[in-house]
Design an enzyme around this catalytic site. Structure first.
Site, PDB file in Angstrom:
ATOM      1  N   ASP A 201       0.836  -1.200   0.000  1.00 32.42           N
ATOM      2  CA  ASP A 201       0.000   0.000   0.000  1.00 32.42           C
ATOM      3  C   ASP A 201       0.879   1.262   0.000  1.00 32.42           C
ATOM      4  O   ASP A 201       1.858   1.343   0.749  1.00 32.42           O
ATOM      5  CB  ASP A 201      -0.871  -0.020   1.271  1.00 32.42           C
ATOM      6  CG  ASP A 201      -1.720   1.206   1.399  1.00 32.42           C
ATOM      7  OD1 ASP A 201      -2.677   1.342   0.620  1.00 32.42           O
ATOM      8  OD2 ASP A 201      -1.392   2.066   2.248  1.00 32.42           O
ATOM      9  N   GLU A 243       1.382  -0.765  -5.131  1.00 22.65           N
ATOM     10  CA  GLU A 243       0.363   0.222  -5.451  1.00 22.65           C
ATOM     11  C   GLU A 243       1.105   1.530  -5.718  1.00 22.65           C
ATOM     12  O   GLU A 243       1.428   2.273  -4.803  1.00 22.65           O
ATOM     13  CB  GLU A 243      -0.639   0.425  -4.318  1.00 22.65           C
ATOM     14  CG  GLU A 243      -1.755   1.346  -4.725  1.00 22.65           C
ATOM     15  CD  GLU A 243      -2.251   2.280  -3.636  1.00 22.65           C
ATOM     16  OE1 GLU A 243      -1.558   2.409  -2.603  1.00 22.65           O
ATOM     17  OE2 GLU A 243      -3.304   2.878  -3.803  1.00 22.65           O
TER      18      GLU A 243
HETATM   19  C1  BGC Z   1      -5.449   2.866  -0.207  1.00 15.83           C
HETATM   20  C2  BGC Z   1      -6.503   3.764   0.403  1.00 15.83           C
HETATM   21  C3  BGC Z   1      -5.981   4.253   1.747  1.00 15.83           C
HETATM   22  C4  BGC Z   1      -4.616   4.916   1.578  1.00 15.83           C
HETATM   23  C5  BGC Z   1      -3.958   5.126   2.919  1.00 15.83           C
HETATM   24  C6  BGC Z   1      -4.243   3.769  -0.429  1.00 15.83           C
HETATM   25  O1  BGC Z   1      -3.307   3.145  -1.121  1.00 15.83           O
HETATM   26  O2  BGC Z   1      -5.866   2.281  -1.421  1.00 15.83           O
HETATM   27  O3  BGC Z   1      -7.716   3.066   0.588  1.00 15.83           O
HETATM   28  O4  BGC Z   1      -6.877   5.222   2.269  1.00 15.83           O
HETATM   29  O5  BGC Z   1      -3.729   4.109   0.843  1.00 15.83           O
HETATM   30  O6  BGC Z   1      -3.578   3.872   3.432  1.00 15.83           O
END
Ligand code: BGC
Length: 538
Positions: A201, A243
């Site tokens: 993430d 991501e």
């Molecule tokens: C996620 C979000 C999240 C953010 C903070 C992003 O990559 O997809 O849903 O709010 O990171 O963790």
């Protein structure tokens, strides 16, 4: 795990709280998910990606983690999670979990300790502090709808702390070697348990440096190489999925030389699947592949249409965005300075033809497709709800109470069902669609089955053909002896475009075609039939 398993995967993203309520408290849980593993196996997906399920104040729906070594008690416990893992693996379903390491919740013990520790002490430096807000002042704010600064004052610490997301999510300090090591311990804990990989993430934001573009820093890639080497030294073929929400020429960096993340989301493809179908034009699809560099052999894009953060027009050019909004909101001045919450949902009304066409594109183009829970039955967005809740409502299993998600009192559901009259709960649910061979669910099962049948789709190369009609998207996917021609007629509303097949004669023996009628071609390797609005394959 066999090598490159992730290339042939079909990933299913689900939110544990939204999928099935096993103890009837109105919130989904691992007991509920266990009861639906046969459904997922039958659907044809091969890998489950679980949104965060760790203890959390849940101010960012679990992306604000307060304990990396446990399960949110609302969802179950470690014992139940291990049983879920065993049962998923019995069904050859791999399991990806979220590694949210850019930040913790401000309720995490590390932050509670840091804010009380002396400035400069090792625990203080688990996070990034300053006595002013001027440091890193050029770094963009991501959640512009909610945060006015990447710094927030902490009274206990008598200092500002850095956060790229919500102010309750303080960023960890990756310049601190102790933090880097803590992450390796977390990874080992879940990999020892048998998890097959992680979604990393918000991975571009680990390090902070002066200047604007701190989203592709050498330090980040060095750390990713160390993280991958650590994982590969102890475990077999574990997947790291980045991501990195950027244009392809920037996000390819997260593959490294095949020694960082094996997969990365191809964010800019997402709105283009939508645009091509709504503009009835192949340009948006061809354009994004023209600007996508080649990637290391052991790497793969992850492609998707919807996800837990909405379908957005974030990754398109300003001109494209203006065009889409002018066309769809009929507002000549429509412009959006897109935050993550601005949605295309109102534009993606529940339209079976659109959904089929976009999934045909998703499953025939390169990349590992990621379904979001409910995609398979046409569940859309309940965009009357705030923040991103519109795409996180309970899965709809049957036409009965609470759509079969829970036996709890409807008032106790964590979010309301999609009760929008257009969705008519009695149609958009698994049970009714399982009974109807003409349902989207049956269609989706066929497309997943075909996808898995041919490696040309999951590993093949891509060659676009350019029939003179721009409403026809045609391309060849080939891998070893397989050659698959996919022709998609994007002109849904007008008459199916007359297709001059002569452009394809090098690929298709003449005898299987006739220029006037729309032939049904079942001979391998040509796998498509002509439907009312275009070629689709079954
Ligand atoms: C996620 C979000 C999240 C953010 C903070 C992003 O990559 O997809 O849903 O709010 O990171 O963790």
């Amino acid at each position: 795990r066999e090598p490159l398993w992730y290339k042939d995967a079909i990933i299913y993203e689900l939110h544990i709280k939204a999928f099935m309520d096993g103890d009837n408290d109105g919130i989904g849980d691992f007991e509920g998910l266990l009861s639906k593993l046969d459904y997922l196996e039958d659907l044809g997906v091969t890998c489950i990606w679980l949104l965060p399920f760790y203890p959390s104040p849940s101010k960012d729906d679990g992306y604000d983690i307060s304990d990396y070594y446990n399960i949110n008690p609302a969802y179950g416990d470690i014992k139940t999670f291990k049983r879920f893992l065993r049962e998923a693996h019995k069904r050859n379903l791999k399991v990806l979990t979220e590694l949210v390491i850019n930040h913790t919740s401000d309720q995490h013990e590390w932050f509670q300790r840091a804010r009380r520790a002396k400035p400069g002490s090792i625990y203080r430096d688990y996070y990034v502090w300053s006595d002013s807000q001027s440091k890193y002042k050029d770094t963009r704010i991501i959640f512009t709808d909610y945060e006015a600064s990447n710094w927030t004052w902490d009274h206990e610490a008598q200092a500002y702390f850095w956060h790229r997301f919500f102010h309750h999510q303080p960023d960890l300090n990756y310049d601190n070697p102790r933090v880097q090591k803590e992450i390796f311990k977390i990874i080992d804990y879940w990999l020892d348990m048998g998890v097959d990989g992680f979604r990393l993430d918000a991975i571009p934001y680990l390090f902070e440096r002066e200047g604007t573009n701190c989203e592709n820093l050498p330090e980040t890639h060095q750390y990713l190489k160390q993280l991958r080497a650590h994982v590969d030294s102890k475990y077999e073929n574990v997947l790291l999925l980045a991501e990195a929400n950027m244009w392809p020429e920037d996000s390819v960096a997260y593959f490294g030389q095949g020694d960082e993340c094996q997969m990365n989301y191809q964010f800019p493809l997402m709105p283009r699947l939508f645009m091509a179908v709504n503009m009835e034009d192949r340009y948006p699809i061809i354009d994004i592949y023209d600007q996508t560099p080649s990637i290391p052999e052991n790497c793969q894009w992850a492609t998707f249409l919807r996800n837990h953060d909405e379908l957005t027009l974030e990754m398109v050019t300003d001109e494209e965005r203006d065009y889409m909004y002018k066309v769809y909101t009929k507002d000549p001045q429509a412009r959006i300075n897109l935050g993550i919450r601005k949605r295309l949902a109102p534009l993606l009304e529940n339209n079976r033809q659109k959904i089929e066409l976009m999934n045909m594109l998703l499953f025939s183009l390169p990349g590992t497709p990621v379904l979001y829970y409910g995609d398979e039955i046409g569940m859309g967005d309940n965009y009357y709800l705030g923040d991103r809740d519109g795409v996180r409502t309970p899965m709809q299993w049957d036409p009965g109470r609470n759509a079969g998600f829970s036996d709890a009192n409807p008032q106790k559901l964590y979010l309301p069902l999609i009760m929008d009259p257009d969705y008519k709960c009695e149609n958009i649910n698994v049970e009714n669609q399982q009974r109807n061979p003409n349902s989207l669910l049956w269609w989706m099962k066929r497309i997943l089955k075909t996808r898995k049948q041919y490696k040309a789709f999951s590993r093949g190369d891509l060659n676009f053909l350019a029939p003179d009609n721009p409403k026809i998207l045609a391309f060849i996917r080939s891998y070893e002896e397989e050659v698959i021609l996919t022709i998609i007629n994007l002109s849904r509303f007008s008459q199916p475009a007359q297709l001059d097949l002569s452009a394809y004669l090098d690929y298709i023996p003449l005898e299987v075609f006739s220029h006037n009628e729309f032939p049904k071609i079942e001979k391998q390797p040509y796998l498509f039939t002509m439907g009312p609005y275009g070629y689709h394959w079954f």
